[in-house]
Design a protein around this motif. Structure first.
Motif, PDB file in Angstrom:
ATOM      1  N   TRP A 145     -14.384 -22.754  30.082  1.00  7.56           N
ATOM      2  CA  TRP A 145     -14.936 -22.273  28.791  1.00  7.56           C
ATOM      3  C   TRP A 145     -15.063 -23.393  27.773  1.00  7.56           C
ATOM      4  CZ3 TRP A 145     -17.237 -17.810  28.718  1.00  7.56           C
ATOM      5  CH2 TRP A 145     -16.778 -16.747  29.506  1.00  7.56           C
ATOM      6  N   HIS A 146     -16.237 -23.479  27.164  1.00 10.98           N
ATOM      7  CA  HIS A 146     -16.475 -24.517  26.134  1.00 10.98           C
ATOM      8  C   HIS A 146     -17.758 -24.225  25.365  1.00 10.98           C
ATOM      9  CE1 HIS A 146     -19.106 -25.782  29.441  1.00 10.98           C
ATOM     10  NE2 HIS A 146     -19.783 -26.531  28.577  1.00 10.98           N
ATOM     11  N   TRP A 147     -17.928 -24.962  24.301  1.00 11.31           N
ATOM     12  CA  TRP A 147     -19.218 -25.098  23.632  1.00 11.31           C
ATOM     13  C   TRP A 147     -19.612 -26.566  23.836  1.00 11.31           C
ATOM     14  CZ3 TRP A 147     -15.038 -22.551  21.531  1.00 11.31           C
ATOM     15  CH2 TRP A 147     -15.224 -21.241  21.089  1.00 11.31           C
ATOM     16  N   ASP A 148     -20.920 -26.857  23.783  1.00 14.02           N
ATOM     17  CA  ASP A 148     -21.328 -28.258  23.924  1.00 14.02           C
ATOM     18  C   ASP A 148     -21.360 -28.922  22.543  1.00 14.02           C
ATOM     19  OD1 ASP A 148     -21.663 -27.576  26.575  1.00 14.02           O
ATOM     20  OD2 ASP A 148     -23.831 -27.882  26.605  1.00 14.02           O
ATOM     21  N   ASP A 149     -21.431 -30.240  22.549  1.00 15.36           N
ATOM     22  CA  ASP A 149     -21.474 -30.968  21.278  1.00 15.36           C
ATOM     23  C   ASP A 149     -22.854 -30.928  20.627  1.00 15.36           C
ATOM     24  OD1 ASP A 149     -18.829 -31.894  20.805  1.00 15.36           O
ATOM     25  OD2 ASP A 149     -19.042 -33.183  22.558  1.00 15.36           O
ATOM     26  N   LEU A 169     -20.408 -19.634  23.607  1.00 16.58           N
ATOM     27  CA  LEU A 169     -19.250 -20.006  24.419  1.00 16.58           C
ATOM     28  C   LEU A 169     -19.661 -19.768  25.868  1.00 16.58           C
ATOM     29  CD1 LEU A 169     -16.203 -20.628  24.765  1.00 16.58           C
ATOM     30  CD2 LEU A 169     -15.771 -18.193  24.353  1.00 16.58           C
ATOM     31  N   HIS A 170     -19.413 -20.739  26.748  1.00 19.19           N
ATOM     32  CA  HIS A 170     -19.873 -20.562  28.131  1.00 19.19           C
ATOM     33  C   HIS A 170     -18.967 -21.273  29.127  1.00 19.19           C
ATOM     34  CE1 HIS A 170     -21.854 -24.250  26.643  1.00 19.19           C
ATOM     35  NE2 HIS A 170     -21.886 -24.670  27.897  1.00 19.19           N
ATOM     36  N   ARG A 171     -19.074 -20.848  30.363  1.00 24.88           N
ATOM     37  CA  ARG A 171     -18.367 -21.540  31.439  1.00 24.88           C
ATOM     38  C   ARG A 171     -19.127 -21.344  32.747  1.00 24.88           C
ATOM     39  NH1 ARG A 171     -13.266 -18.715  34.506  1.00 24.88           N
ATOM     40  NH2 ARG A 171     -14.240 -16.721  34.975  1.00 24.88           N
TER      41      ARG A 171
HETATM   42 FE   LIG Z   1     -21.867 -26.629  28.538  1.00 25.44          FE
END
Ligand SMILES: [Fe+2]
Ligand SMILES: O=C(O)CCC(=O)C(=O)O
Length: 241
Positions: free
Chosen positions: A132-136, A199-201
């Motif tokens: 799980w993350h968001w990109d920059d 938010l994605h993974r």
């Molecule tokens: Fe990503």
């Protein structure tokens, strides 16, 4: 130089309007464009060549996203830029950039951070995942060059309309309070994601046998370039062995 033939002219105004509607609603849209078998082969061979030459195995928990796991092999933008004129040309292709801009509703700008611009990623072992993350940067154009079947994992999961509070990511709170959408992308499909507000993974690989290989073209929006640069997570990724 060989290059993919992408038939972008075939995408009409109605298809773009529908893609934009979905992009706004879900934070992610499958492009109405499938790579031809020849183009997919060409891009897959390029990606595999890069992974063989300079792919690095990552296996760590990202502190800035509540310790979500990164288990993958990838090639960063600097190596891609040094070794693949074809991918750099594709990244800068005017028609492709116009398509992305039309769907996102504003100019898609070149990502100012070279290490993040074009990234090739492989998930292969059981448990491999991009947690799980968001990109920059706001926009990701993801080319799924080779996908395992649904039952093997590697599915994309999203919670749109969320924001990354770097001091308190609260990822588990987000997935409890908002529905998670799960997408399967087959080999040759391409999707566009609003990665700053989504938010994605990538769900872990659960069966051996087929490697999932993607390339991610990151584009920036004006809002990104207005913000103070913060490359914390990409720097953490590239620093981790
Ligand atoms: Fe990503
Ligand atoms: O592998 C994917 O489909 C998404 C990858 C991703 O989220 C990323 O590269 O930041």
């Amino acid at each position: 130089m060989k290059r993919p033939m992408l038939n972008l002219n075939q995408i009409g105004a109605d298809a773009i309007r529908e893609a934009r509607r979905r992009f706004l609603a879900e934070g992610l849209v499958r492009l109405p464009l499938l790579l031809s078998p020849q183009d997919r082969r060409l891009l897959l061979d390029e990606a595999v060549g890069l992974l063989d030459a300079c792919g690095k195995r990552r296996d760590f928990k990202m502190e800035q996203t509540d310790g979500s796991p990164r288990r993958m092999r990838n090639v960063g933008g600097k190596d891609v830029a040094a070794r693949s004129p074809m991918l750099c040309e594709l990244y800068n292709d005017r028609q492709l950039r116009e398509l992305v801009s039309a769907v996102i509703g504003e100019p898609a700008l070149a990502c100012p951070y070279d290490q993040e611009r074009i990234v090739v990623t492989s998930l292969q072992q059981i448990g491999d995942t991009h947690g799980w993350h968001w990109d920059d940067y706001s926009i990701a154009l993801v080319w799924v060059l080779q996908a395992p079947p649904i039952a093997s994992g590697g599915l994309v999961q999203c919670v749109p309309h969320t924001r990354w509070n770097r001091d308190a990511p609260q990822i588990l709170e987000h997935i409890v309070s908002s529905p998670i959408r799960t997408y399967y992308f087959d080999s040759g499909e391409i999707y566009l994601m609003q990665t700053r507000d989504t938010l994605h993974r990538v769900h872990p690989i659960v069966k051996l046998g087929c490697e999932r290989i993607i390339m991610n073209f990151a584009y920036a929006t004006k809002a990104d370039t207005d913000l103070v640069d913060n490359h914390e997570t990409v720097d953490a990724l590239w620093a981790a062995a």
